[in-house]
Every structure is written in structure tokens, then in C-alpha cells.
Write a protein that holds these residues in place. Structure first.
Motif, mmCIF file in Angstrom:
data_model
loop_
_atom_site.group_PDB
_atom_site.id
_atom_site.type_symbol
_atom_site.label_atom_id
_atom_site.label_comp_id
_atom_site.label_asym_id
_atom_site.label_seq_id
_atom_site.Cartn_x
_atom_site.Cartn_y
_atom_site.Cartn_z
ATOM 1 N N VAL A 216 85.436 0.267 20.523
ATOM 2 C CA VAL A 216 86.237 -0.927 20.252
ATOM 3 C C VAL A 216 87.489 -0.598 19.426
ATOM 4 O O VAL A 216 88.544 -1.204 19.612
ATOM 5 C CB VAL A 216 85.370 -1.984 19.520
ATOM 6 C CG1 VAL A 216 86.220 -3.020 18.796
ATOM 7 C CG2 VAL A 216 84.425 -2.669 20.509
ATOM 8 N N LEU B 176 76.538 -1.698 14.269
ATOM 9 C CA LEU B 176 76.637 -0.359 13.672
ATOM 10 C C LEU B 176 77.855 -0.237 12.760
ATOM 11 O O LEU B 176 77.766 0.290 11.641
ATOM 12 C CB LEU B 176 76.734 0.693 14.776
ATOM 13 C CG LEU B 176 75.520 1.572 15.042
ATOM 14 C CD1 LEU B 176 75.828 2.539 16.170
ATOM 15 C CD2 LEU B 176 75.092 2.305 13.787
ATOM 16 N N VAL C 89 81.437 -8.715 12.085
ATOM 17 C CA VAL C 89 81.173 -8.981 13.502
ATOM 18 C C VAL C 89 80.372 -10.269 13.569
ATOM 19 O O VAL C 89 79.382 -10.427 12.859
ATOM 20 C CB VAL C 89 80.404 -7.820 14.173
ATOM 21 C CG1 VAL C 89 80.034 -8.170 15.605
ATOM 22 C CG2 VAL C 89 81.235 -6.542 14.137
ATOM 23 N N PRO D 54 79.576 2.430 20.001
ATOM 24 C CA PRO D 54 79.160 2.960 21.306
ATOM 25 C C PRO D 54 80.104 2.590 22.444
ATOM 26 O O PRO D 54 80.047 3.212 23.509
ATOM 27 C CB PRO D 54 77.768 2.341 21.517
ATOM 28 C CG PRO D 54 77.737 1.136 20.653
ATOM 29 C CD PRO D 54 78.618 1.432 19.490
ATOM 30 N N VAL D 55 80.948 1.593 22.238
ATOM 31 C CA VAL D 55 81.834 1.159 23.322
ATOM 32 C C VAL D 55 83.321 1.286 22.938
ATOM 33 O O VAL D 55 84.191 0.713 23.591
ATOM 34 C CB VAL D 55 81.504 -0.286 23.772
ATOM 35 C CG1 VAL D 55 80.148 -0.323 24.459
ATOM 36 C CG2 VAL D 55 81.516 -1.259 22.595
ATOM 37 N N CYS E 173 82.723 -5.497 22.668
ATOM 38 C CA CYS E 173 81.679 -5.398 21.643
ATOM 39 C C CYS E 173 80.337 -5.891 22.173
ATOM 40 O O CYS E 173 80.254 -6.934 22.813
ATOM 41 C CB CYS E 173 82.095 -6.218 20.424
ATOM 42 S SG CYS E 173 80.861 -6.275 19.118
ATOM 43 N N ILE E 174 79.278 -5.130 21.863
ATOM 44 C CA ILE E 174 77.920 -5.499 22.286
ATOM 45 C C ILE E 174 77.063 -5.953 21.090
ATOM 46 O O ILE E 174 75.830 -5.995 21.175
ATOM 47 C CB ILE E 174 77.229 -4.334 23.035
ATOM 48 C CG1 ILE E 174 77.207 -3.068 22.175
ATOM 49 C CG2 ILE E 174 77.933 -4.063 24.374
ATOM 50 C CD1 ILE E 174 76.342 -1.931 22.741
ATOM 51 N N ASP E 175 77.712 -6.235 19.970
ATOM 52 C CA ASP E 175 77.040 -6.788 18.789
ATOM 53 C C ASP E 175 75.922 -5.904 18.249
ATOM 54 O O ASP E 175 74.901 -6.414 17.762
ATOM 55 C CB ASP E 175 76.487 -8.192 19.090
ATOM 56 C CG ASP E 175 77.586 -9.174 19.463
ATOM 57 O OD1 ASP E 175 78.733 -8.966 19.036
ATOM 58 O OD2 ASP E 175 77.290 -10.147 20.182
HETATM 59 FE FE1 SF4 Z 1 81.213 -1.504 18.254
HETATM 60 FE FE2 SF4 Z 1 80.746 -2.757 15.964
HETATM 61 FE FE3 SF4 Z 1 80.649 -4.128 18.237
HETATM 62 FE FE4 SF4 Z 1 78.754 -2.340 17.679
HETATM 63 S S1 SF4 Z 1 79.167 -4.256 16.558
HETATM 64 S S2 SF4 Z 1 79.792 -2.603 19.637
HETATM 65 S S3 SF4 Z 1 79.907 -0.757 16.572
HETATM 66 S S4 SF4 Z 1 82.464 -3.149 17.366
#
Ligand code: SF4
Ligand code: F3S
Length: 103
Positions: free
Chosen positions: A59, A88, A100, A56-57, A83-85
């Protein structure tokens, strides 16, 4: 699958475009793991592209790896700081090339 303990089991051998490179690296066959918070094992990635489509962001961005046996481009976690963790990418990668590490 990517070794989720790569920070212990590998050595950081450098940095490319602000992204850590974890060895061993022997181009073109061995490209190592790229990134730290969002890590992609370039030697497992086969350029499926789901991570680029679904993050969504945004990366990830493609980098060319000509001559690599799995694929000639890889998903580089260039903007791992964003990254927003959501996890996905970890879920959608068909070969479990991504780790991640929240927190
Ligand atoms: Fe992107 Fe993966 Fe971070 Fe989600 S966990 S924001 S899909 S890099
Ligand atoms: Fe590679 Fe997996 Fe992304 S194969 S392009 S890391 S979805």
C-alpha cells in the motif's frame, strides 16, 4: 499517536496523487494526515520503513518531504484501496503514525 478521529477533527484540504490530505498543512514543517482508509500522520512518521517492508499488498510508497523536522521522507498510503485490513502496519509502526479503519 495519530488521532483516529481525524475525519471529524480535521478538514480535508486537498488531494495529492489520489490520496486525501487532512490539514493543517504548512510545508515544510506541517504535512498533515494522508489517506482515509489507511491514514498516515506525516507529522509523526519518522521514516522507519516497517510499514513499507511488512504490508503484504504494498500500500505504501515513499514521498520526499524535504525540511520536515521528523524525517525527509514519509510513507504515503498511495494504494490504500488495496488494503486487506491485516493491521500489520498499525502494529509495526514504532510511533503509531498509522490508522487503519476497517469497514
Ligand atoms: Fe497493508 Fe496496513 Fe492494510 Fe495490512 S492494514 S494491508 S499492512 S495497509
Ligand atoms: Fe513512518 Fe511508521 Fe511507516 S514511522 S515509515 S509510518 S512504520
Amino acid at each position: 499517536a495519530i488521532d483516529s478521529n481525524f475525519e471529524t477533527n480535521r478538514e480535508q484540504v486537498g488531494e495529492e496523487d489520489g490520496v486525501a490530505v487532512w490539514g493543517p498543512v504548512e510545508p515544510p514543517e506541517k504535512q498533515g494526515i494522508r489517506g482515509t482508509h489507511v491514514a498516515v500522520d506525516f507529522d509523526i512518521c519518522l521514516a522507519d520503513g516497517a510499514c513499507l517492508e511488512d504490508c503484504p499488498v504494498d500500500v505504501f510508497e515513499w514521498v520526499d518531504t524535504p525540511g520536515h523536522p521528523e524525517s525527509e521522507r514519509k510513507a504515503n498510503p498511495a494504494d490504500e484501496d488495496q488494503c486487506i485490513d491485516c493491521m500489520l502496519c498499525v502494529d509495526v509502526c514504532p510511533v503509531d503514525a498509522i490508522d487503519v479503519d476497517p469497514g
